[in-house]
Design an enzyme around this catalytic site. Sequence first.
Site, mmCIF file in Angstrom:
data_model
loop_
_atom_site.group_PDB
_atom_site.id
_atom_site.type_symbol
_atom_site.label_atom_id
_atom_site.label_comp_id
_atom_site.label_asym_id
_atom_site.label_seq_id
_atom_site.Cartn_x
_atom_site.Cartn_y
_atom_site.Cartn_z
ATOM 1 N N CYS A 44 47.254 76.810 76.502
ATOM 2 C CA CYS A 44 47.654 77.396 77.781
ATOM 3 C C CYS A 44 48.211 76.328 78.715
ATOM 4 O O CYS A 44 48.029 75.131 78.508
ATOM 5 C CB CYS A 44 46.453 78.047 78.476
ATOM 6 N N ASP A 449 75.993 52.984 101.383
ATOM 7 C CA ASP A 449 76.580 54.285 101.727
ATOM 8 C C ASP A 449 76.650 54.459 103.246
ATOM 9 O O ASP A 449 75.678 54.174 103.968
ATOM 10 C CB ASP A 449 75.726 55.399 101.120
#
Length: 505
Positions: A44, A449
Site C-alpha cells: 500500500c 538574471d
Amino acid sequence: MVVRSGHAYGVHEDVERCVRAVRSKDARFDGWFFTAVTSTGIYCRPSCPVPPPKAEHMRFWPTAAAAQQAGFRACKRCRPDAVPGSPAWNVRADVVGRAMRLIADGVVDRDGVPGLAARLGYSVRQVERSLLAEVGAGPLALARAQRAQAARVLIETSALPMGEVAASAGFGSIRSFNDTVQEVFATSPSELRRRAAGGVSLGVPGALTVRLPFRAPLWPDNLFGHLVATAVPGVEEWRDGAYRRTLRLPHGPGVVALRPGPGHVVARLMLTDLRDLSMAISRCRWLLDLDADPVAVDEQLSADPVLAPLVAAAPGRRVPRAVDGAEFAVRAVLGQQVSTAAARTHAGRLVRSCGTPVTDSEGGLGWLFPEPAALCEVDPETLAFPRARRRALAALVSVLASGELALDVGADWDRARAGLSALPGLGPWTVESIAMRALGDPDAFVATDLGVRAAARELGLPVSPAGLVERSAVWRPWRAYAVQHLWGVGEHPINVLPGAESTTV
C-alpha cells in the site's frame, strides 16, 4: 543515507518513522516508500485508508517494483501504483537517480538494459547492482512495473481491445500482459475494466485523458503562467483553461493539454501511437515538476526570514521544466539578452522554417520544435540576431546533433554544465537556466538574471552576482525553487495563471 530538509533518500530503512507515517496516514510520504503487509500479501501507499496492520506485519520498500518483486500485490483501495514518484530520483545526480529518470522515460523498453547502461556510462552489471542495492529492484523489474501501470491506465480509460492494450503498454505477448496484471493487481484485465465502468470511448483516435497526481500544495500560477508567457507559437498555446503543446515521441508526434485541478493535473493526450503513453506521461510529469516534495522545499526556504513571507504567500511553487532538453537549450540561447516577446518571435521563425508539421484536431498547434540536426542546416547569416548569438547557436546545435552533449533526463549534470560552458557565447545565465529547466537540477541558480537581481534589490539582498551566490547558500539545495519565489516579486506574465485567480491546489 543522504538527508535533505528532513527527508532521507533511504527513508524506507527508518522503520519507526515509516510505521508512524502509516499509522497517521501521512500522504506526504506517498511515493517515498511502500508498505508491504506480510499477513495479507498486499502493498500500500502510506496514506492507505484501511486500518493499519500491526507493526510486526509491515515491511517497507523504496519502490513499487521492489514490493512486486518480493511477491506482494497492489492494494485495490489505495492504488499505490498511482502515487507521485519519489522526489529522491529528481534531485539526485548520481547513477541511481539518472537511471531512475531514464527508466521512467522508457529507455529500457526502447533500448534494453544495455542501452540504459550505455547512456549512463557504466556496465550492465554495475547498473543492476546499484539499482538492486538502493531501490530493491533491477532495471527490468522497474520497467515491468511501469508497463503494468501503463496497462492499467489504458484498461481503465479506454475501450481498446485487450490485445491492443497489451501491445501499447509494451508487453511482448497477451499472455505476459495477463500474467503481469494478475500478479501486480490481483485481478484480471477484464475485471479492472469492469470496475472502471467499462472504460470510455476514445473519441479522437489515440486520445486519452489521465490524472497526474502530485504532492500538495501546488501553486499553479507561476508553473502554467511561465509556460504560457514563454510559449513558442505553433508549438505551445493556452486554450480553454489548459496549456497545450506538441510532443516529439519515438513512434510519432503527440499533443498534450494540461489543466490544473484539485490534487491532480488533468492530461489529455493525443498520440500517434499508444506505445508512447508511458513516455508522454513521464515527460508531462517532468515538465510540471509533479514529483517534487513541496513541504521539504518550503520548509527549507521558509527558514530564511527574507523568503518566508514569499513562501507563505505562494506555497508549493514548482520549477517549470522542459519536455525536451535540446529544445530548451536552443530557446535559452535565443532568449539571451532579449525580452520574452523577442525570444518567442525568434523561436517561432525557426519553427516555421525548420520544424516538422503536425495536425492538431483540437486546437491551433501545427509544429514540432526542430531537432538539432535540422537546425545545423540553417545558414547562420539568415538569422535576425547578433553574430555572437548566431555563433553560439551554431556551436550548440552541432554538439547536440553529434551526441557530444546530452541534455536529457539522464544527463550527468556536471558534465553537461562543463560542455555548455565550453561553447562560445554561453555564459552563466544560459548554463544555469538550462541546468534548472532542462536538466532539472533543483539547486541551479541564475544569479545574473535581471529579474532575480531586481527582486534581490527590492528585498534588501545583495545585488551583485557574487554577493547573491554567497547569500543563497542558506537556500541550498533548493535554489531553483528560490528563483521561482524571487521571480514572483515582480509583475510579469510568467507569474499569472491566464484567466484565473491565484490559488493553491
